[in-house]
Each structure stands twice: as C-alpha cells, then as structure tokens.
Motif scaffolding. Structure first.
Motif, PDB file in Angstrom:
ATOM      1  N   PRO A  94       1.379  -5.991  15.651  1.00 14.60           N
ATOM      2  CA  PRO A  94       1.394  -7.073  14.652  1.00 14.60           C
ATOM      3  C   PRO A  94       2.765  -7.717  14.483  1.00 14.60           C
ATOM      4  N   THR A  95       3.836  -6.949  14.706  1.00 13.77           N
ATOM      5  CA  THR A  95       5.180  -7.519  14.599  1.00 13.77           C
ATOM      6  C   THR A  95       5.464  -8.463  15.757  1.00 13.77           C
ATOM      7  N   ILE A  96       5.086  -8.069  16.970  1.00 15.35           N
ATOM      8  CA  ILE A  96       5.270  -8.936  18.136  1.00 15.35           C
ATOM      9  C   ILE A  96       4.429 -10.198  17.998  1.00 15.35           C
ATOM     10  N   LEU A  97       3.222 -10.052  17.470  1.00 18.36           N
ATOM     11  CA  LEU A  97       2.351 -11.214  17.302  1.00 18.36           C
ATOM     12  C   LEU A  97       2.978 -12.246  16.371  1.00 18.36           C
ATOM     13  N   VAL A  98       3.572 -11.783  15.260  1.00 16.31           N
ATOM     14  CA  VAL A  98       4.119 -12.694  14.254  1.00 16.31           C
ATOM     15  C   VAL A  98       5.487 -13.235  14.665  1.00 16.31           C
ATOM     16  N   HIS A  99       6.347 -12.380  15.219  1.00 16.06           N
ATOM     17  CA  HIS A  99       7.734 -12.757  15.435  1.00 16.06           C
ATOM     18  C   HIS A  99       8.133 -12.906  16.899  1.00 16.06           C
ATOM     19  N   GLY A 301      -3.468 -13.109   6.474  1.00 15.68           N
ATOM     20  CA  GLY A 301      -2.053 -13.034   6.802  1.00 15.68           C
ATOM     21  C   GLY A 301      -1.566 -11.604   6.780  1.00 15.68           C
ATOM     22  N   ALA A 302      -0.256 -11.430   6.556  1.00 17.91           N
ATOM     23  CA  ALA A 302       0.342 -10.092   6.569  1.00 17.91           C
ATOM     24  C   ALA A 302      -0.068  -9.323   5.323  1.00 17.91           C
ATOM     25  N   PRO A 303      -0.158  -7.977   5.422  1.00 23.54           N
ATOM     26  CA  PRO A 303      -0.467  -7.182   4.235  1.00 23.54           C
ATOM     27  C   PRO A 303       0.658  -7.254   3.226  1.00 23.54           C
ATOM     28  N   GLY A 304       0.299  -7.106   1.965  1.00 18.87           N
ATOM     29  CA  GLY A 304       1.291  -7.153   0.904  1.00 18.87           C
ATOM     30  C   GLY A 304       1.669  -5.761   0.431  1.00 18.87           C
ATOM     31  N   PRO A 305       2.279  -5.663  -0.737  1.00 22.45           N
ATOM     32  CA  PRO A 305       2.719  -4.364  -1.247  1.00 22.45           C
ATOM     33  C   PRO A 305       1.573  -3.436  -1.609  1.00 22.45           C
ATOM     34  N   ASP A 306       0.341  -3.957  -1.684  1.00 20.27           N
ATOM     35  CA  ASP A 306      -0.811  -3.104  -1.970  1.00 20.27           C
ATOM     36  C   ASP A 306      -0.959  -2.006  -0.924  1.00 20.27           C
ATOM     37  N   GLY A 307      -0.485  -2.267   0.304  1.00 20.47           N
ATOM     38  CA  GLY A 307      -0.548  -1.245   1.338  1.00 20.47           C
ATOM     39  C   GLY A 307       0.243  -0.004   0.972  1.00 20.47           C
ATOM     40  N   SER A 308       1.272  -0.162   0.143  1.00 18.69           N
ATOM     41  CA  SER A 308       2.047   0.990  -0.294  1.00 18.69           C
ATOM     42  C   SER A 308       1.193   1.922  -1.151  1.00 18.69           C
ATOM     43  N   ALA A 309       0.321   1.346  -1.976  1.00 15.11           N
ATOM     44  CA  ALA A 309      -0.562   2.166  -2.804  1.00 15.11           C
ATOM     45  C   ALA A 309      -1.556   2.928  -1.949  1.00 15.11           C
ATOM     46  N   VAL A 310      -2.063   2.292  -0.905  1.00 11.33           N
ATOM     47  CA  VAL A 310      -3.010   2.951  -0.012  1.00 11.33           C
ATOM     48  C   VAL A 310      -2.352   4.125   0.695  1.00 11.33           C
ATOM     49  N   LYS A 311      -1.132   3.903   1.182  1.00 11.69           N
ATOM     50  CA  LYS A 311      -0.430   4.971   1.897  1.00 11.69           C
ATOM     51  C   LYS A 311      -0.059   6.109   0.948  1.00 11.69           C
ATOM     52  N   LEU A 312       0.352   5.800  -0.276  1.00 11.10           N
ATOM     53  CA  LEU A 312       0.675   6.826  -1.261  1.00 11.10           C
ATOM     54  C   LEU A 312      -0.555   7.668  -1.576  1.00 11.10           C
ATOM     55  N   SER A 313      -1.684   7.022  -1.738  1.00  8.52           N
ATOM     56  CA  SER A 313      -2.926   7.743  -2.016  1.00  8.52           C
ATOM     57  C   SER A 313      -3.307   8.639  -0.850  1.00  8.52           C
ATOM     58  N   PHE A 314      -3.137   8.137   0.366  1.00  7.93           N
ATOM     59  CA  PHE A 314      -3.441   8.913   1.577  1.00  7.93           C
ATOM     60  C   PHE A 314      -2.626  10.201   1.599  1.00  7.93           C
ATOM     61  N   ALA A 315      -1.322  10.097   1.342  1.00  5.19           N
ATOM     62  CA  ALA A 315      -0.452  11.276   1.390  1.00  5.19           C
ATOM     63  C   ALA A 315      -0.836  12.291   0.320  1.00  5.19           C
ATOM     64  N   THR A 316      -1.037  11.816  -0.904  1.00  5.68           N
ATOM     65  CA  THR A 316      -1.358  12.726  -2.006  1.00  5.68           C
ATOM     66  C   THR A 316      -2.694  13.411  -1.770  1.00  5.68           C
ATOM     67  N   LEU A 317      -3.697  12.644  -1.372  1.00  3.17           N
ATOM     68  CA  LEU A 317      -5.027  13.217  -1.154  1.00  3.17           C
ATOM     69  C   LEU A 317      -5.031  14.216   0.002  1.00  3.17           C
ATOM     70  N   ASN A 318      -4.370  13.886   1.095  1.00  7.63           N
ATOM     71  CA  ASN A 318      -4.346  14.807   2.228  1.00  7.63           C
ATOM     72  C   ASN A 318      -3.769  16.157   1.840  1.00  7.63           C
TER      73      ASN A 318
END
Length: 402
Positions: A94-99, A301-318
């Motif tokens: 996704p970074t190569i695609l955008v930039h 478009g690009a994901p926003g800061p909401d992705g941080s909440a998803v990743k935080l939940s993933f770590a805690t739940l795992n």
C-alpha cells in the motif's frame, strides 16, 4: 462514466480464469506451476482487485477482495503464503501504491504479491521505538546514491527478506519529523548484516540489522527527500490494520482455538471458565466486526487512526485468550515440542501449541506500535482529548539529548 464492477462481474471473471488455469494442477504441481498460476492471477487483475488495472487489480471496490479470495480458496488454488509475505502485503504494497513512481510500482508489486520476493520493515532502532521520529540511522547523499549507517531492531523476517522498507535521517539540522526520508533497501547489498534475536518462544523470528556503508540508489527513494514521516504514516496505519484487522470468519483466529478446546473437554466447563470463555467470545466477535468496518474505510482511501484501536484490541484479546486457554488445559497447556532456537520463515500467531501461543502473544502489545502509544493516538485523534505536552518538535534533531 466508468461502470462499477459488481460481484457477479467479478465471479464471472474468476470462473473464466479458472477455466483456463487449472487450480488443482497448480496446487499439486511443483514450485514452477504454482508460481505460473500466481503470476497469471496477478496479470488478470485478480490479486488485489481494488488496485489499479495493470498492478494486480481491476479498480474494483475493496469489499470485493474477500469474494475473490474465497473463490480461489474454494477452487483449491495455491495461495501466496501470506504468513511469509505479510509485511510486503500489508505494509510495503500500500505504501508503494500511494507514494511510489510508476516504475517502482511495476518493478516491485508483482513479485511482492506472488511471494517471489519477501519484504521486511526497517523502522525501529535501539533508541527509537515508541519515539520512531527520533531515529538516528543516517543516509548521506553520494552522487546518485545514498550511503546508510546505523542499526535497526525488531525486524521480523529480515533473515529471508529480499527487500526492506526503510526510514532514515537525511537532515539532522531540522526537527526530527522533518529530517527523514523513506527508501527501499536491497537486503543482499554489501554493508547489510542480519543477526538473530532470540525471543521468549525460543525462536528467532525477529532480527537486528546493522547498516555499514550500505548504498541505496536514489531511484529507490519513496516520496520526496525530507517527506519520510508522511510516507511512513501510510505504512504505519496500514500495518495496524493488517495486524489487528485481518478478514476472519466468525470464531477465526485465537478465539476459535479456545472455543474448540472448550468444546472438546466437557470436564473443564466449570461455571467460572464458562463465563470467561463467553465474555472473550463476545469481545472477539465485536472486535472482528469493528475490524470489518475499519477495512471498509480503505475503499475511500488510507486507513485512519481507528486502525490503532483495532490493533490494540487484537493485542489485548490475544493475550487474554491465550491465558484462558492455558487455564483451561492445565498442565497439558505447558507442553512444548522444542525450545531449540529456530529461524521460522512465517509469522504465526495461532499455530503450534498452547504454550507457544501464550508466549508469542506477549509480543502483540509491542509489534506494530506499542499499546501505550496506540492509546495516546486513540485519545488524541479519535476521542479528541488534549495532546500530551511535547517539547522536542521544534528543536533540530542534532540538538536533542540522547
């Protein structure tokens, strides 16, 4: 006005492709057959269907990607080993695609998706993890090249990677966020040394990477000189979604392992454990549905800061699910096949045994952004709370205490 591709249109394309390319023969054949199938799928636009035509996609909506993936899986087609190339798929592409330039997209995206070339991420350093913008690896211009010196750490899959996405300091005389540039590094270049880091699991999936006079052509720079922090934000936001927001069926991932263990052992179904499993199941399902919504944002478009909440939940739940699994299994949960230091070629969050899952999950709250940093991002950018005081954003990097 261009017509919008429908699910029926996509399924028709997939059916036509599978009629011309036998998935069973590709899956059951050798590496050459498998690779030929994956290359043909990419060229047909059926790799990332939401990518532009000619770059593995059809310019379709991102919501159609699971349709394509499920159809190929149901046909028994070979996959591209996503556990091995997850950094390339979720962060580099996704970074190569955008930039990236048109030449960079054409050079890197096809072998990245087919798995011919593995990628790693050279961001964190011993003195710059949570404060990534404070990194000290230097890139100095030398004609048409950049010369790198420094050290990177916590680099998953560096021992098998062909390419790396890399953030380096090109100007120490400006504030830390402004003096960074973003590059693609050839991991086989002279001056690149990879050393294993033994982890809690006994394995060495992580690495530290030493850069001593390593050279990068300027043609392998992504974005403008000094624009590295902006480019890196695309990588980091996608990284958090790719780690915590992957598409899963109900009871997919860690919760599926716990639920299966629960159902297979009626004697362990105490009232307390029943309550624990049910609470974790509900939270995992809520997290799965939230991740689905965050992935839908990518269509615009690009994901926003909401992705941080998803990743935080993933770590805690795992971590909570893997701990509950050990409680459920008792002494049996502590068994391990081997503590010998291996060099795995895939990132595996849910495989192996319960003891491995429990130990490996501890890293989930560090990799892809520490849970502490993610909580700050959520507080400031999602909830709108006041930002923490920062006194180093207007000071030249060279003048900061280290």
């Amino acid at each position: 006005m261009a017509s919008v591709m429908t699910e029926a249109d996509l399924r028709a394309r997939i059916s036509a492709f599978l009629a011309e390319h036998d998935p069973a023969a590709a899956a059951g054949g050798g590496d050459a057959d498998r690779l030929a199938f994956l290359r043909a799928r990419f060229d047909a636009g059926l790799a990332w269907v939401h990518f532009p035509t000619g770059l593995g996609g059809l310019g379709a909506g991102r919501s159609l990607q699971p349709v394509a993936d499920d159809a190929f899986a149901a046909a028994g087609a070979p996959d591209n080993r996503p556990g091995r190339i997850g950094i390339g798929l979720g962060m580099a592409a996704p970074t190569i695609l955008v930039h990236g330039s048109s030449e960079q997209r054409e050079r890197f995206l096809r072998p990245l998706w087919t798995g011919e070339e593995v990628w790693c991420q050279l961001f964190s350093e011993p003195g710059a993890g949570s404060d990534l913008a404070g990194l000290g690896t230097r890139a100095r211009r030398d004609g048409d090249d950049w010369v790198l010196d420094g050290q990177k750490v916590w680099t998953s899959m560096a021992h098998v990677a062909r390419w790396a996405i890399l953030l380096a300091r090109t100007d120490p005389d400006v504030p830390k966020h402004a003096g960074l540039s973003y590059f693609v590094l050839d991991m086989t270049a002279p001056g690149v040394e990879v050393r294993p880091l033994r982890q809690l699991t006994g394995e060495a999936e992580f690495n530290e990477v030493y850069l001593t006079g390593a050279r990068i052509p300027d043609t392998q720079r992504l974005g403008d000189v000094g624009d590295g922090w902006k480019v890196a934000q695309t990588t980091l936001m996608n990284e958090r979604v790719s780690i915590g927001g992957g598409a899963l069926p109900r009871e997919g991932g860690m919760i599926g392992v716990l639920a299966a263990a629960w159902r297979s052992d009626p004697g362990a179904r105490t009232p307390g454990m029943h309550d624990t499993v049910m609470r974790l199941w509900v939270r995992a399902e809520a997290a799965r549905l939230t991740a689905m919504r965050v992935r839908q944002q990518l269509a615009a478009g690009a994901p926003g800061p909401d992705g941080s909440a998803v990743k935080l939940s993933f770590a805690t739940l795992n971590q909570q699910i893997s701990a509950a699994e050990l409680d459920l299994l008792g002494d049996e949960g502590l068994r391990r096949d081997s503590w010998a230091m291996g060099r795995p070629e895939e990132v595996d969050f849910t495989g192996r045994d319960a003891g491995y899952r429990y130990l490996r999950a501890k890293g989930n709250s560090i990799e892809g952004g520490t849970s502490e940093v993610l909580r700050n991002i959520i507080a400031e950018r999602v909830l709108g709370l006041p930002a923490e005081p920062r006194v180093d954003t207007r000071v030249a990097w060279k003048d900061l205490p280290r």
